[in-house]
Enzyme design. Sequence first.
Site, PDB file in Angstrom:
ATOM      1  N   ASN A   1      -0.603  -2.326   9.933  1.00 53.75           N
ATOM      2  CA  ASN A   1       0.215  -1.261   9.357  1.00 53.75           C
ATOM      3  C   ASN A   1      -0.619   0.025   9.409  1.00 53.75           C
ATOM      4  OD1 ASN A   1       1.893   0.412   7.946  1.00 53.75           O
ATOM      5  ND2 ASN A   1       1.714  -0.665   5.982  1.00 53.75           N
ATOM      6  N   TRP A   2      -0.355   0.813  10.431  1.00 54.87           N
ATOM      7  CA  TRP A   2      -1.147   2.040  10.619  1.00 54.87           C
ATOM      8  C   TRP A   2      -0.786   3.119   9.594  1.00 54.87           C
ATOM      9  CZ3 TRP A   2      -1.487   3.320  16.623  1.00 54.87           C
ATOM     10  CH2 TRP A   2      -2.357   2.398  17.231  1.00 54.87           C
ATOM     11  N   LYS A   3       0.313   2.944   8.889  1.00 59.56           N
ATOM     12  CA  LYS A   3       0.786   3.958   7.929  1.00 59.56           C
ATOM     13  C   LYS A   3       0.857   5.329   8.627  1.00 59.56           C
ATOM     14  CE  LYS A   3      -1.059   1.066   4.318  1.00 59.56           C
ATOM     15  NZ  LYS A   3      -1.557   0.932   2.972  1.00 59.56           N
TER      16      LYS A   3
ATOM     17  N   HIS B   1       8.160  -1.648   1.714  1.00 60.60           N
ATOM     18  CA  HIS B   1       6.738  -1.452   1.375  1.00 60.60           C
ATOM     19  C   HIS B   1       6.598  -0.681   0.057  1.00 60.60           C
ATOM     20  CE1 HIS B   1       2.536  -0.365   1.634  1.00 60.60           C
ATOM     21  NE2 HIS B   1       2.405  -1.289   2.576  1.00 60.60           N
TER      22      HIS B   1
ATOM     23  N   GLU C   1       2.597  -8.957  -0.982  1.00 57.99           N
ATOM     24  CA  GLU C   1       1.676  -7.828  -1.001  1.00 57.99           C
ATOM     25  C   GLU C   1       1.535  -7.295  -2.430  1.00 57.99           C
ATOM     26  OE1 GLU C   1       0.638  -5.023   2.329  1.00 57.99           O
ATOM     27  OE2 GLU C   1       2.271  -3.970   1.358  1.00 57.99           O
TER      28      GLU C   1
ATOM     29  N   SER D   1      -5.768  -5.451   1.430  1.00 60.25           N
ATOM     30  CA  SER D   1      -7.213  -5.469   1.727  1.00 60.25           C
ATOM     31  C   SER D   1      -7.626  -6.600   2.670  1.00 60.25           C
ATOM     32  CB  SER D   1      -8.025  -5.543   0.430  1.00 60.25           C
ATOM     33  OG  SER D   1      -7.714  -4.459  -0.410  1.00 60.25           O
TER      34      SER D   1
ATOM     35  N   GLY E   1      -3.812  -3.068   6.443  1.00 58.79           N
ATOM     36  CA  GLY E   1      -3.544  -1.633   6.530  1.00 58.79           C
ATOM     37  C   GLY E   1      -4.812  -0.921   6.964  1.00 58.79           C
TER      38      GLY E   1
HETATM   39  C1  PEP Z   1      -0.590  -2.198   3.127  1.00 61.06           C
HETATM   40  O1  PEP Z   1      -0.415  -1.294   2.312  1.00 61.06           O
HETATM   41  O2  PEP Z   1       0.319  -2.610   3.853  1.00 61.06           O
HETATM   42  C2  PEP Z   1      -1.901  -2.787   3.204  1.00 61.06           C
HETATM   43  C3  PEP Z   1      -1.970  -4.043   3.431  1.00 61.06           C
HETATM   44  O3  PEP Z   1      -2.968  -1.964   3.029  1.00 61.06           O
HETATM   45  P1  PEP Z   1      -4.510  -2.354   2.912  1.00 61.06           P
HETATM   46  O4  PEP Z   1      -4.825  -3.425   3.917  1.00 61.06           O
HETATM   47  O5  PEP Z   1      -5.221  -1.074   3.213  1.00 61.06           O
HETATM   48  O6  PEP Z   1      -4.726  -2.866   1.544  1.00 61.06           O
END
Ligand code: PEP
Length: 249
Positions: free
Chosen positions: A9-11, A93, A160, A209, A230
């Site tokens: 998920n590159w956001k 999300h 999540e 994470s 992410g």
């Molecule tokens: C996310 O928000 O989809 C996510 C998994 O972020 P991160 O891996 O940075 O916690």
Amino acid sequence: MVKIIIIANWKMNPATLTEAKRNFEIIKKGVRNIKKVEPVICAPFIFLPVLKATNYLKLGAQDCFLGERGPFTGEVSPKQLKSLGVGYVILGHSERRKHSGELTELVNRKIIAALGAGLKVIFCVGSETKKPGKEMRYQLKTGLKGVKKQDVAKLVFVYEPVWAISTSKNKVVATPQEALKGGLYIRDILGKIFDEETAKKAKIIYGGSVDSSNIRGFIKEGKMAGGLPGAASLDPHEFIRMVKAVDES
Ligand code: PEP
């Protein structure tokens, strides 16, 4: 063989098309010979026409709207995404709930629209509370209203927990056991909405994470069908390490 799915998920990253193309090409080379994993890159809309999916590296969007076309300023339809070779879309999300005020009722309509256009849906559920509970039950029950049982196979459920997302204020990294509990909770609710058989077969992955040091634990001990990294996915080499860590285990 059912493949483990690892979804980047590159956001709202990277900052430029040049970087997006470079990172995508690095990943494409790095995962070419992968056997047990389906890697997916969920990139910002604006980069999607340029990043070409292959049979071993799929493309996903991070949102979509309803219908095929029409007077919806600023929105992108599932059909438009499909026409670019996009196979997946992230919906529900927590960052869209937090920053864009997105409600689960709208997520539900988006899920129906995306499935109708032939996209696979990466449906994120999770809450601020340590134990999965009524908020997640609501997200699942409302988010899946009108989804047919035979379409559950086209969904990837992501447990999540908001508290485990790398950018959350008081972040705590979840343990594989906590991921396992979240997964079991989702399966239990799916059993109630659909039936045991459908729930048993549902693909449930973990997000929050995830990186190359912990992904195997979430899959092995947490019994997850994959991961949604992410922040760690923004480094193309780290993303390749995650995919390889799973492929070689
Ligand atoms: C996310 O928000 O989809 C996510 C998994 O972020 P991160 O891996 O940075 O916690």
